[in-house]
Design a protein around this motif. Structure first.
Motif, short mmCIF file in Angstrom:
data_model
loop_
_atom_site.label_atom_id
_atom_site.label_comp_id
_atom_site.label_asym_id
_atom_site.label_seq_id
_atom_site.Cartn_x
_atom_site.Cartn_y
_atom_site.Cartn_z
N THR A 111 0.94 -1.39 0.12
CA THR A 111 0.11 0.09 0.08
C THR A 111 0.83 1.24 -0.06
OG1 THR A 111 -0.32 -0.01 2.45
CG2 THR A 111 -1.75 -1.26 1.27
N ILE A 113 0.69 4.45 1.26
CA ILE A 113 1.00 5.37 2.47
C ILE A 113 1.59 4.61 3.43
CG2 ILE A 113 0.02 7.14 3.96
CD1 ILE A 113 -0.27 7.78 0.78
N ASN A 114 0.91 3.49 4.07
CA ASN A 114 1.23 2.87 5.21
C ASN A 114 2.08 1.67 4.94
OD1 ASN A 114 -0.09 4.43 6.80
ND2 ASN A 114 -2.01 3.26 6.79
N ARG A 116 1.98 -1.25 3.72
CA ARG A 116 1.28 -2.88 4.32
C ARG A 116 1.68 -3.49 2.95
NH1 ARG A 116 -3.91 -3.16 4.85
NH2 ARG A 116 -4.28 -0.93 3.86
N ASP A 216 -3.58 1.55 -4.03
CA ASP A 216 -4.23 2.28 -2.88
C ASP A 216 -4.18 1.68 -1.56
OD1 ASP A 216 -4.70 4.67 -4.83
OD2 ASP A 216 -6.53 3.30 -5.59
N GLU A 217 -4.26 2.88 -0.46
CA GLU A 217 -4.53 2.14 0.85
C GLU A 217 -5.79 1.55 1.25
OE1 GLU A 217 -1.64 3.15 2.42
OE2 GLU A 217 -2.30 1.60 3.80
N ASP A 218 -6.77 1.70 0.37
CA ASP A 218 -8.11 1.09 0.82
C ASP A 218 -8.39 0.04 -0.28
OD1 ASP A 218 -8.55 2.67 -1.26
OD2 ASP A 218 -10.30 3.59 -0.36
#
Ligand code: PML
Ligand code: MG
Length: 256
Positions: A111, A113-114, A116, A216-218
């Motif tokens: 991901t 941003i974070n 993961r 994307d994060e989500d």
């Protein structure tokens, strides 16, 4: 085709071809596996599979080659460009670590941003498969790459793969360093800008390399993996070819 030596990855390749070209393609893949600079395989797997659904047709990404002076400049460019594409410093750092330390057969799905890792099996990673190019598009691509002086299988296949990856849901970008010890040009790609060839991304002689797909994060990892691994996708038209450009030119295209 997948080739290994004592379970160590040597070579892998994919194609979608009409039935009459299967033997020719299989022979080319076997020859490639037997003559790979990563070493001689003790096992070569060839899987031939009928498509169960018609392929999606997409365009290849626009192609740029960055003018660079050194390996350090190559990574400075990559860090800046990825950050402009919205990828966090943390995610860029983790991606660098993966590329420089792990030897995965597939790519990691991270991901933006974070940072993961969202692939279910981080040792295996995710493989972009079921991809190809139509004969007509390949003939045009051969002519263009000939003019650029880079008509080699590795570039063609990387462009096809990166174009499929960039068309996947939630994908923001990709970074790739070859695991071939003598192939030192890699790429950064994104649906927003295109396929950006980065010379000197790798120091000659290293067996390390890999791919990271930033998402994307989500995102919905299942949906992305289903597209990358199972949906047949073919290139039937070509994006623009821009030749050599200054790093700042591409960084500006990545955003601010
Ligand atoms: C590989 O499959 O080994 C990666 C190839 C990267 C090609 C980059 C380029 O020259 O365009
Ligand atoms: Mg390879």
């Amino acid at each position: 085709m997948r080739a290994e030596e004592a379970e160590r990855h040597i070579s892998g390749a994919e194609a979608i071809v009409p039935e009459e070209d299967i033997l020719e393609k299989a022979e080319a893949f076997i020859k490639r596996a037997l003559n790979h600079s990563r070493g001689r395989p003790d096992t070569i797997h060839i899987t031939i599979e009928e498509l169960k659904q018609p392929p999606l047709y997409i365009s290849s990404l626009p192609v740029y080659t960055i003018k660079l002076q050194s390996h350090a400049d190559a990574w400075n460019f990559i860090r800046k460009a990825l950050q402009r594409l919205g990828i966090s410093v943390d995610a860029v750092q983790k991606a660098e670590e993966i590329i420089h330390t792990e030897q995965m057969r597939g790519a990691s799905l991270m991901t933006a941003i974070n940072a993961r890792r969202v692939e279910p099996d981080t040792r295996r990673g995710v493989r972009a498969t079921r991809l190809g190019i139509t004969k007509e598009a390949e003939e045009r691509l051969n002519r263009i790459l000939d003019e650029m002086g880079v008509n080699i299988t590795v570039v063609k296949e990387a462009l096809i793969l990166a174009s499929k990856v960039a068309s996947a849901p939630s994908v923001i970008g990709e970074i790739c360093v070859s695991d071939d010890p003598y192939y030192t040009t890699g790429y950064l790609s994104s649906p927003k800008v295109g396929y950006i060839r980065v010379p000197m991304i790798k120091e000659e002689g290293s067996l390390k390399g890999g791919r990271v797909f930033f998402v994307d994060e989500d995102c919905n990892p299942k949906e992305i993996i289903e597209y990358l691994e199972r949906t047949p996708v073919m290139i039937n038209r070509l994006g623009e070819f821009h030749g050599e450009v200054e790093p700042e030119h591409v960084i500006a295209l990545c955003g601010c």
